[in-house]
Design a protein around this motif. Structure first.
Motif, mmCIF file in Angstrom:
data_model
loop_
_atom_site.group_PDB
_atom_site.id
_atom_site.type_symbol
_atom_site.label_atom_id
_atom_site.label_comp_id
_atom_site.label_asym_id
_atom_site.label_seq_id
_atom_site.Cartn_x
_atom_site.Cartn_y
_atom_site.Cartn_z
ATOM 1 N N THR A 22 0.626 -1.261 -0.072
ATOM 2 C CA THR A 22 -0.212 -0.014 -0.259
ATOM 3 C C THR A 22 0.593 1.169 0.023
ATOM 4 O OG1 THR A 22 -1.998 -1.269 1.183
ATOM 5 C CG2 THR A 22 -1.929 1.274 0.930
ATOM 6 N N LEU A 23 1.838 1.449 0.971
ATOM 7 C CA LEU A 23 2.879 2.502 1.082
ATOM 8 C C LEU A 23 3.367 2.428 0.077
ATOM 9 C CD1 LEU A 23 4.346 4.625 2.710
ATOM 10 C CD2 LEU A 23 5.877 2.850 3.839
ATOM 11 N N ALA A 24 3.934 1.573 -1.518
ATOM 12 C CA ALA A 24 4.604 1.749 -2.504
ATOM 13 C C ALA A 24 3.554 2.274 -3.554
ATOM 14 C CB ALA A 24 4.657 0.813 -2.507
ATOM 15 N N TYR A 25 2.573 2.116 -3.537
ATOM 16 C CA TYR A 25 1.515 2.486 -3.755
ATOM 17 C C TYR A 25 0.631 3.989 -4.196
ATOM 18 C CZ TYR A 25 -2.009 2.387 -7.882
ATOM 19 O OH TYR A 25 -2.664 2.840 -9.245
ATOM 20 N N LEU A 26 0.900 4.749 -2.754
ATOM 21 C CA LEU A 26 0.858 6.047 -1.919
ATOM 22 C C LEU A 26 2.401 6.753 -2.679
ATOM 23 C CD1 LEU A 26 -0.815 5.387 1.099
ATOM 24 C CD2 LEU A 26 -2.100 5.889 -0.749
ATOM 25 N N GLU A 27 3.473 5.985 -3.205
ATOM 26 C CA GLU A 27 4.284 6.764 -3.453
ATOM 27 C C GLU A 27 4.026 7.230 -4.829
ATOM 28 O OE1 GLU A 27 6.542 8.250 -1.485
ATOM 29 O OE2 GLU A 27 7.249 6.952 0.290
ATOM 30 N N LEU A 28 3.462 6.010 -5.370
ATOM 31 C CA LEU A 28 3.255 6.461 -6.848
ATOM 32 C C LEU A 28 2.896 7.111 -7.104
ATOM 33 C CD1 LEU A 28 3.286 3.702 -9.781
ATOM 34 C CD2 LEU A 28 1.435 5.467 -9.329
ATOM 35 N N MET A 29 1.319 6.905 -6.186
ATOM 36 C CA MET A 29 0.048 8.557 -6.840
ATOM 37 C C MET A 29 0.867 9.904 -5.875
ATOM 38 S SD MET A 29 -2.964 6.209 -4.972
ATOM 39 C CE MET A 29 -4.027 7.351 -4.777
ATOM 40 N N HIS A 30 1.520 10.318 -5.133
ATOM 41 C CA HIS A 30 2.401 11.124 -5.284
ATOM 42 C C HIS A 30 2.716 11.649 -6.095
ATOM 43 C CE1 HIS A 30 4.757 13.991 -2.046
ATOM 44 N NE2 HIS A 30 5.714 13.474 -2.429
ATOM 45 N N ARG A 31 4.020 10.976 -6.529
ATOM 46 C CA ARG A 31 4.460 11.322 -7.449
ATOM 47 C C ARG A 31 3.792 11.971 -8.489
ATOM 48 N NH1 ARG A 31 8.373 7.012 -5.709
ATOM 49 N NH2 ARG A 31 7.251 6.490 -7.289
ATOM 50 N N GLY A 32 2.628 11.139 -9.266
ATOM 51 C CA GLY A 32 2.348 11.439 -9.650
ATOM 52 C C GLY A 32 1.033 12.836 -9.485
ATOM 53 N N ALA A 33 0.479 12.824 -8.294
ATOM 54 C CA ALA A 33 -0.306 14.190 -7.810
ATOM 55 C C ALA A 33 0.797 15.420 -8.284
ATOM 56 C CB ALA A 33 -0.284 14.172 -6.787
ATOM 57 N N LEU A 34 2.055 15.663 -7.451
ATOM 58 C CA LEU A 34 3.095 16.681 -7.742
ATOM 59 C C LEU A 34 3.548 16.829 -8.845
ATOM 60 C CD1 LEU A 34 6.231 15.615 -5.234
ATOM 61 C CD2 LEU A 34 4.048 17.638 -5.095
ATOM 62 N N ALA A 35 3.394 16.163 -10.152
ATOM 63 C CA ALA A 35 3.850 16.184 -11.698
ATOM 64 C C ALA A 35 2.430 16.960 -12.258
ATOM 65 C CB ALA A 35 4.139 14.801 -12.155
ATOM 66 N N TYR A 36 1.267 16.670 -11.705
ATOM 67 C CA TYR A 36 -0.320 17.554 -12.131
ATOM 68 C C TYR A 36 0.475 18.420 -12.520
ATOM 69 C CZ TYR A 36 -4.727 17.538 -13.183
ATOM 70 O OH TYR A 36 -6.118 18.351 -14.559
ATOM 71 N N LEU A 37 0.748 18.522 -10.143
ATOM 72 C CA LEU A 37 -0.115 20.025 -9.872
ATOM 73 C C LEU A 37 0.805 20.673 -10.899
ATOM 74 C CD1 LEU A 37 -0.140 19.445 -6.123
ATOM 75 C CD2 LEU A 37 -2.433 21.120 -8.203
ATOM 76 N N ASN A 38 2.481 20.452 -11.305
ATOM 77 C CA ASN A 38 3.423 21.321 -11.975
ATOM 78 C C ASN A 38 3.139 21.576 -13.213
ATOM 79 O OD1 ASN A 38 4.936 21.438 -9.786
ATOM 80 N ND2 ASN A 38 6.034 19.480 -9.772
#
Length: 236
Positions: free
Chosen positions: A202-218
């Motif tokens: 779960t933590l690994a997938y949340l890390e992936l989601m975190h990076r995707g959200a940062l890229a979207y906000l950028n």
């Protein structure tokens, strides 16, 4: 009797007829053009509001993902400490102390409320294909993260139920592991290890989601580039 008056003007000539027709048609075209202009302006404002709403979604999404990530980090750390205690008990024949887990951190359900509202209201067509695809992919990510969280919680429930076998009173009675048997220790260790595996997934997938959200906000909207950012942490 009906009083019939003769026409007050001479019959309309062909030129006057076409001039009148031209004026009527021109008026209709102007009215249609004004109506379409007003509609375009309205859609433009709707599109701006919708994009602002989706950006707000992304910020809330990132906050909720990070809350869930922090909670899983703490749980993995506590499980690791307990696993070490079990291993020392098995290998060194030490008495097993009661479990000590830190209070769970408060978390929010990950959501994309504005985007879901736009879809249900039929306004989603105002966004570009890349915008729709990128947020739709994030929705799929939310569903998968919830499934992973449920799997981890199922194992956690089994582990808690095992620990309560050695609890003298519920819900706050002390634990007594003085009579735990070697097979029970192995079972306990297996439950802890399985829970840690699930929470690490779960933590690994949340890390992936975190990076995707940062890229979207950028500013990234291309789905393939967002997925690449999720995998390697780059937000080009």
């Amino acid at each position: 009797m009906i009083d019939i008056h003769p026409p007050q003007h001479a019959p309309m000539t062909r030129r006057e007829f076409f001039t009148h027709l031209f004026i009527v048609v021109l008026g209709i075209l102007i009215a249609i053009g004004l109506e379409q202009t007003v509609e375009l302006i309205h859609e433009h404002h709707q599109r701006i509001e919708l994009r602002e709403g989706v950006i707000t979604d992304a910020r809330i999404y990132l906050r909720d993902v990070d809350q869930n990530r922090d909670a899983n980090i703490r749980e993995v750390e506590d499980l690791t400490a307990r696993i070490q205690q079990i291993r020392e008990t098995i290998s060194l024949d030490h008495p097993l102390s009661p479990p000590v887990y830190r209070p769970a951190l408060p978390i929010s359900a990950i959501r994309l409320g504005n985007f879901a509202a736009a879809r249900s209201s039929g306004l989603i067509h105002l966004l570009t294909k890349d915008e729709i695809n990128s947020v739709s992919d994030a929705e799929v990510g939310v569903i998968k993260s919830e499934a992973l969280k449920e799997r981890a919680q199922e194992v956690a429930t089994k582990r808690v139920a095992f620990e309560q076998r050695f609890q003298t009173g519920f819900p706050s009675g002390p634990f007594d592991f003085s009579h735990i048997t070697p097979p029970q220790l192995d079972e306990y260790l297996g439950l802890l290890l399985e829970e840690r595996v699930r929470r690490t997934e779960t933590l690994a997938y949340l890390e992936l989601m975190h990076r995707g959200a940062l890229a979207y906000l950028n500013g990234q909207r291309d789905l393939e580039k967002l997925r690449a950012a999720e995998q390697d942490g780059s937000a080009h």
